[in-house]
Design a protein around this motif. Structure first.
Motif, PDB file in Angstrom:
ATOM      1  N   LYS A 117      -9.334  21.934  25.363  1.00 19.78           N
ATOM      2  CA  LYS A 117      -8.094  22.368  24.713  1.00 19.78           C
ATOM      3  C   LYS A 117      -7.148  21.184  24.535  1.00 19.78           C
ATOM      4  O   LYS A 117      -6.921  20.407  25.461  1.00 19.78           O
ATOM      5  N   ARG A 119      -3.500  19.388  23.986  1.00 24.00           N
ATOM      6  CA  ARG A 119      -2.161  19.644  24.524  1.00 24.00           C
ATOM      7  C   ARG A 119      -1.165  18.700  23.875  1.00 24.00           C
ATOM      8  O   ARG A 119      -1.339  17.479  23.848  1.00 24.00           O
ATOM      9  N   VAL A 121       2.383  16.739  23.481  1.00 21.08           N
ATOM     10  CA  VAL A 121       3.420  16.159  24.327  1.00 21.08           C
ATOM     11  C   VAL A 121       4.474  15.498  23.453  1.00 21.08           C
ATOM     12  O   VAL A 121       4.222  15.126  22.308  1.00 21.08           O
ATOM     13  N   TYR A 154      -1.807  17.819  15.530  1.00 16.11           N
ATOM     14  CA  TYR A 154      -0.623  17.660  16.369  1.00 16.11           C
ATOM     15  C   TYR A 154       0.648  17.525  15.536  1.00 16.11           C
ATOM     16  O   TYR A 154       1.746  17.724  16.055  1.00 16.11           O
ATOM     17  N   ASN A 199      -0.703  13.703  21.279  1.00 18.67           N
ATOM     18  CA  ASN A 199      -1.463  14.567  22.181  1.00 18.67           C
ATOM     19  C   ASN A 199      -1.506  13.959  23.580  1.00 18.67           C
ATOM     20  O   ASN A 199      -1.237  12.767  23.782  1.00 18.67           O
ATOM     21  N   LEU A 200      -1.841  14.781  24.556  1.00 15.43           N
ATOM     22  CA  LEU A 200      -1.893  14.310  25.940  1.00 15.43           C
ATOM     23  C   LEU A 200      -2.926  13.196  26.090  1.00 15.43           C
ATOM     24  O   LEU A 200      -2.727  12.262  26.868  1.00 15.43           O
ATOM     25  N   GLU A 215       4.987  17.388  28.655  1.00 18.46           N
ATOM     26  CA  GLU A 215       4.128  18.343  27.956  1.00 18.46           C
ATOM     27  C   GLU A 215       4.985  19.456  27.362  1.00 18.46           C
ATOM     28  O   GLU A 215       5.934  19.940  27.982  1.00 18.46           O
ATOM     29  N   ASP A 217       5.530  23.260  26.115  1.00 17.20           N
ATOM     30  CA  ASP A 217       5.063  24.594  26.495  1.00 17.20           C
ATOM     31  C   ASP A 217       4.038  25.099  25.462  1.00 17.20           C
ATOM     32  O   ASP A 217       4.368  25.236  24.279  1.00 17.20           O
ATOM     33  N   PRO A 218       2.783  25.376  25.877  1.00 18.47           N
ATOM     34  CA  PRO A 218       1.752  25.837  24.937  1.00 18.47           C
ATOM     35  C   PRO A 218       2.110  27.122  24.198  1.00 18.47           C
ATOM     36  O   PRO A 218       1.545  27.394  23.130  1.00 18.47           O
ATOM     37  N   GLU A 223      -2.727  27.608  19.659  1.00 21.38           N
ATOM     38  CA  GLU A 223      -3.785  27.068  20.513  1.00 21.38           C
ATOM     39  C   GLU A 223      -4.605  26.019  19.751  1.00 21.38           C
ATOM     40  O   GLU A 223      -4.941  26.205  18.584  1.00 21.38           O
ATOM     41  N   ARG A 225      -8.091  24.193  19.973  1.00 17.62           N
ATOM     42  CA  ARG A 225      -9.422  24.141  20.585  1.00 17.62           C
ATOM     43  C   ARG A 225     -10.193  22.989  19.958  1.00 17.62           C
ATOM     44  O   ARG A 225     -10.517  23.018  18.772  1.00 17.62           O
ATOM     45  N   GLY A 260      -7.589  14.349  29.372  1.00 13.15           N
ATOM     46  CA  GLY A 260      -6.640  15.437  29.121  1.00 13.15           C
ATOM     47  C   GLY A 260      -7.183  16.592  28.330  1.00 13.15           C
ATOM     48  O   GLY A 260      -6.406  17.337  27.706  1.00 13.15           O
TER      49      GLY A 260
END
Length: 261
Positions: A117, A119, A121, A154, A199-200, A215, A217-218, A223, A225, A260
């Motif tokens: 996944k 993430r 930031v 992103y 991204n992370l 980070e 909040d998702p 989402e 993937r 990550g």
């Protein structure tokens, strides 16, 4: 009588193969050897969005070591990656966001290999500190970099976050759109922007060269993937099936987790 016949040596030349047959057989063996060598030397080509260059390059190197199969890679914004994949018959696997790949137009995928996944930031350069993402509302944060919403997942995630958090109107006129996550990162490292969405994975790779990151909040963006899409019609290329198995193994999972994902 029968025994004496069995003991009788064959006439000279009874099993002799014509010389031209020897030449033909030798040529055939050489041809087969060349073909097998070419097949064995054919590299597995993997592409990915530029924001995942670090983990994908490490995966490719690890797989090459373990399987003994040469792996070639290329990276760019997803628009470029998909266009080159469609034009070249050599690209067998493309890493990117599942939704983006599923809607890739004429380019179709036979299956998707789970990678993790993604993430989002918010990062800032050395010499600056942001207490939270809401600090973007401060006009002092004058230059905010965002990857291209059309071609970078992103960028899309950052735009969704700004809308859902109520910050979109507050940062209007201060957003700087660039093509890819690595370009945002380059601006952060050089200090040309006050903040940027990446991204992370990239943030972890740059943590010694930027001021920091937080980070997002998702729940405030869709989402993400990340998968390896096996291009339809190329799933039988040498090394593809083995790479799919490798991706689910302990070594690959450790690499992805470290980056990550």
């Amino acid at each position: 009588m029968l025994l004496s016949r069995l003991k009788t040596p064959c006439a000279p030349g009874w099993l002799r193969v014509p010389q031209e047959w020897h030449l033909l057989l030798a040529a055939l063996l050489i041809y087969v050897g060349v073909v097998l060598q070419a097949v064995a030397a054919e590299p597995l080509t993997i592409a990915a969005g530029a924001g995942y260059k670090r983990p994908v390059a490490e995966l490719a190197a690890a797989y090459e070591r373990s399987a003994g199969i040469k792996v070639e890679t290329f990276f760019g914004n997803m628009g470029q990656v998909l266009a080159q994949t469609a034009q070249s018959e050599r690209v067998a696997v493309v890493f990117g966001d599942l939704v983006f790949l599923e809607n890739a137009g004429e380019l179709k995928f036979a299956r998707f290999l789970p990678a993790g996944k993604g993430r989002l930031v918010l990062a800032w350069p050395t010499g600056r500190q942001l207490a939270s993402a809401q600090a973007l509302a401060d006009p002092a944060v004058a230059r905010i970099a965002l990857p291209d919403v059309r071609h970078a997942v992103y960028g899309k995630a950052g735009s969704e976050f700004l809308d859902r958090s109520g910050l979109a109107d507050k940062v209007q006129g201060r957003l700087i759109t660039v093509a890819t996550v690595p370009q945002v990162s380059a601006y952060l490292v050089s200090g040309e922007v006050d903040a940027g969405f990446i991204n992370l994975t990239d943030a972890l790779g740059l943590r010694e060269r930027i001021g920091g990151y937080i980070e997002i909040d998702p729940a405030l963006y869709g989402e993400i993937r990340i998968v390896g899409g096996v291009v339809a019609g190329r799933e039988d290329q040498p090394g593809v099936a083995e790479f799919g198995s490798f991706l689910q193994g302990a070594e690959a999972r450790a690499i992805l987790s470290r980056h990550g994902l």
